[in-house]
Enzyme design. Structure first.
Site, PDB file in Angstrom:
ATOM      1  CG  ASP A   1      40.207  44.226  41.082  1.00 21.97           C
ATOM      2  OD1 ASP A   1      39.776  43.120  40.708  1.00 21.97           O
ATOM      3  OD2 ASP A   1      39.505  45.245  41.094  1.00 21.97           O
TER       4      ASP A   1
ATOM      5  CG  ASP B   1      40.749  45.764  35.302  1.00 18.14           C
ATOM      6  OD1 ASP B   1      39.905  45.928  34.417  1.00 18.14           O
ATOM      7  OD2 ASP B   1      40.610  46.187  36.469  1.00 18.14           O
ATOM      8  CE  LYS B   2      40.327  53.151  32.910  1.00 16.39           C
ATOM      9  NZ  LYS B   2      40.326  53.955  34.161  1.00 16.39           N
TER      10      LYS B   2
ATOM     11  CB  THR C   1      39.290  50.153  30.507  1.00 20.04           C
ATOM     12  OG1 THR C   1      38.567  51.080  31.326  1.00 20.04           O
ATOM     13  CG2 THR C   1      39.279  50.656  29.067  1.00 20.04           C
TER      14      THR C   1
END
Length: 697
Positions: free
Chosen positions: A584, A384-385, A537
């Protein structure tokens, strides 16, 4: 704080959690103390290593009289032991004590295995020593034959030694939990009216303020209220460099303060602390199921059946060939002993314990063992960006000046004008100036220009900072060099603001989500390991292309809504690729669960993220490559141990059965016990080499 973060913290405070505390000051719930860890590392079927040690030394002392008064040993060594009334009963008496005292642990273990319907190592050992003892007693009182007292005694002693060494090895590996629990200090200095008071750590409550002196341990999680210092967090996060701390920064229980004094406001204690969460995760990982362990269990079950069948066949065959009952029983006992899946029982658990401890010391928290095993076979890692490859915050990523102005001067003027603004662009410009050690001059007459930017007076000159509308409203064309930079940056999805000095455009400043400096190395390492890298993203295609180009990423998925991230991961899996998703852990939960391996990065103090199999304490994407390195190394050790633990039986069992007896090659039961124990030592030493793995390299 996001809802996902709050949920993660609620899970960390689950009802079955253990409350960390200082020894001698028990809180409301039990803590992950060293004593509990030692119990967890107890020997097979509840026997502690200390029990095996004690029984070994007692039986070793009793074994020497048995050897000294055994006719066979006297004949081999050419001596006669001193005779006294009743000396002929010494082997029987001492061997009986050895069997009932030293052999009890194996007999109980055999009973438990048979009760559970899973005969294994203890069953074979119990069967071997019982056959030897019963036959010896029968030969002593009922039938003609030579007793096996000295073989029985040496067998029990060697088996006890092997188990003691095994339990010591496993205990040291699992001792990581005890070391983590010991990180908490016993007491803390709580700030009170007129000074400080020394209280047990268990007495601290959220909202308390505590004084952390230089060199002192942090007693609870919290936030720095006053003071500046650096904190050594290596024991929790694996970060080798001290981390600077100032008011507003978080600190973690169990870490060590450096030279400055800090005043900390406690917000999490006991079971809620990061340290307690890490202890629970390490415990869970060491208990969690492993495919390799399941294979070892099946192999042990098959080996037990083969050993019992081979032992029975050996007895029947030698009797049919006219051998004496004593010889046939010796061969049978030797088969039982040599085939004990002792090394097999240690092969996987010891590697699991060592790798889990090694990962915890490096800030890699393995929540599910199966996730770590799968990591070795990954084809693609999807990042994940935002917040993973990038910092998740705006920062200055480029400056172009015109008219001979230096970049530092342009940044200083922009930071001066933005000095009183709380806008994220203003903060990014001020942070960039601070990062480059540029001191902004004093600005006066600050004025907001709605929809365009801001204006102020700096050293008697009018300075303006704003976006494209500021340029439009000024009526002054952009210089060619600024226009070219602006067009390029815009194509990359970056935000561009301009600096005007006395109405003339003098600089263009590009802002974007700042790429972590570690991300480039992380992508490069993964590619060196033969793993492709992809990126997810929600940003535009332009932004995705820019980040991918900067980092060398192979594949991008742009403009993906959070609820659709799992679909992209599923697409990759449907191609037949083994996928790891790195996010995250907050809004990436569906994608983490969909992937073959879910990795929550940057979890920081929120270590109980249930959607991820592996949790990385630090905000460092390079840790993903370290996970794969650890996975491959630990799996390699498991395979090596399994091959050795089972392979030597191919040669040893036929020798123990006496297939080469006609050539004078016979394995006595005691020699079989030594060889079996030697295989256990080899497996244990091989697993210990995993400690030398350098994950930081």
């Amino acid at each position: 704080m996001s809802e996902g973060t709050r949920a993660g913290r609620r899970r960390l405070r689950g009802p079955d959690a253990q409350r960390g505390h200082a020894a001698g000051h028990p809180p409301a719930r039990p803590a992950p103390t060293a004593g509990r860890v030692e119990r967890h590392a107890a020997a097979h079927e509840g026997h502690h290593a200390e029990d095996f040690r004690r029984r070994f030394w007692v039986t070793l002392a009793l074994m020497f009289p048995v050897l000294a008064y055994s006719p066979e040993v006297q004949q081999w060594l050419g001596f006669r032991a001193p005779a006294f009334p009743g000396s002929e009963w010494v082997p029987f008496a001492f061997a009986s004590v050895i069997y009932f005292y030293g052999g009890t642990v194996f007999l109980r273990g055999a009973r438990d295995e048979l009760t559970a319907g899973a005969p294994g190592m203890m069953t074979l050992v119990g069967l071997a020593i019982t056959v030897a003892y019963v036959y010896s007693v029968a030969a002593e009182f009922l039938i003609a034959g030579g007793p096996l007292y000295w073989e029985l005694s040496t067998l029990v002693v060697v088996m006890l030694l092997g188990h003691w060494l095994e339990m010591r090895a496993v205990g040291r590996a699992r001792g990581a939990l005890a070391e983590l629990a010991k990180l908490l200090p016993d007491t803390a200095e709580r700030l009170a009216e007129g000074g400080t008071e020394t209280v047990p750590v268990a007495a601290l409550r959220p909202g308390d303020r505590v004084l952390i002196r230089p060199g002192g341990k942090i007693p609870a999680d919290g936030e720095v209220d006053e003071g500046e210092s650096s904190v050594n967090e290596a024991m929790v996060t694996g970060e080798s460099r001290p981390v600077p701390k100032r008011p507003g920064d978080r600190v973690i229980a169990g870490t060590v303060n450096a030279s400055g004094s800090l005043r900390l406001r406690v917000d999490r204690t006991g079971e809620e602390t990061t340290l307690a969460g890490i202890v629970r995760l390490v415990e869970h990982a060491q208990r969690s199921r492993s495919r390799a362990q399941a294979l070892a269990d099946r192999a042990a079950l098959w080996l037990t059946g083969i050993a019992i069948g081979a032992g029975t066949l050996t007895l029947v065959t030698w009797l049919a060939l006219g051998a004496s009952l004593a010889f046939a029983l010796q061969r049978t006992v030797a088969v039982f002993v040599i085939a004990c899946p002792h090394a097999l029982g240690l092969a996987i658990p010891l590697v699991i314990a060592i790798s889990t401890a090694l990962s915890a010391r490096n800030g890699l928290l393995v929540r599910e063992r199966i996730a770590l095993e799968r990591a070795r076979d990954l084809d693609v890692v999807v990042f994940d960006k935002t917040g993973t490859l990038t910092r998740g915050e705006q920062g200055v990523v480029g400056i172009r000046t015109s008219g001979g102005m230096a970049e530092a001067d342009a940044l200083a003027l922009a930071a001066a004008v933005e000095g009183d603004s709380e806008h994220m662009i203003a903060r990014a410009i001020r942070d960039a100036a601070a990062g480059r050690k540029v001191s902004p001059p004093t600005a006066a007459g600050f004025q907001a220009l709605p929809g365009r930017g801001v204006r102020a007076q700096v050293d008697g000159r009018t300075v303006q900072v704003g976006g494209p509308r500021l340029i439009e409203s000024s009526g002054v064309p952009l210089p060619d060099d600024l226009r070219e930079a602006s067009v390029r940056w815009g194509g990359e999805g970056k935000t561009v603001v301009y600096l005007l000095l006395e109405g003339q455009p003098r600089a263009a400043i590009a802002l974007a989500d700042v790429i972590r400096p570690e991300s480039r190395e992380a992508v490069a390492r993964l590619k060196e390991m033969g793993v492709r890298v992809a990126m997810l993203t929600g940003d535009s295609e332009d932004v995705a292309r820019w980040v991918a180009r900067e980092l060398g990423i192979d594949e991008t998925f742009a403009e993906v809504l959070p609820e659709h991230k799992a679909d992209k991961v599923r697409e990759l899996r449907e191609r037949g690729e083994r996928v790891a998703m790195v996010g995250d852990g907050i809004n990436d939960a569906p994608a983490l669960l969909t992937a073959d391996v879910g990795v929550a990065i940057g979890a920081g103090t929120d270590v109980a993220i249930e959607s991820a199999g592996i949790i990385l304490v630090r905000n460092d994407p390079r840790d993903v490559a370290r996970v794969i390195t650890l996975s491959r190394a630990s799996y390699r050790k498991m395979v090596e141990n399994l091959v050795w633990a089972t392979g030597y039986n191919v040669v040893a069992i036929p020798l123990a059965a006496g297939v080469l007896a006609r050539y004078g090659i016979i394995l006595a039961p005691a020699v079989g016990a030594i060889l079996m124990s030697a295989s256990t030592v080899v497996v244990a030493l091989n697993a210990q080499f995993l400690r030398r793995l350098n994950l930081a390299g």
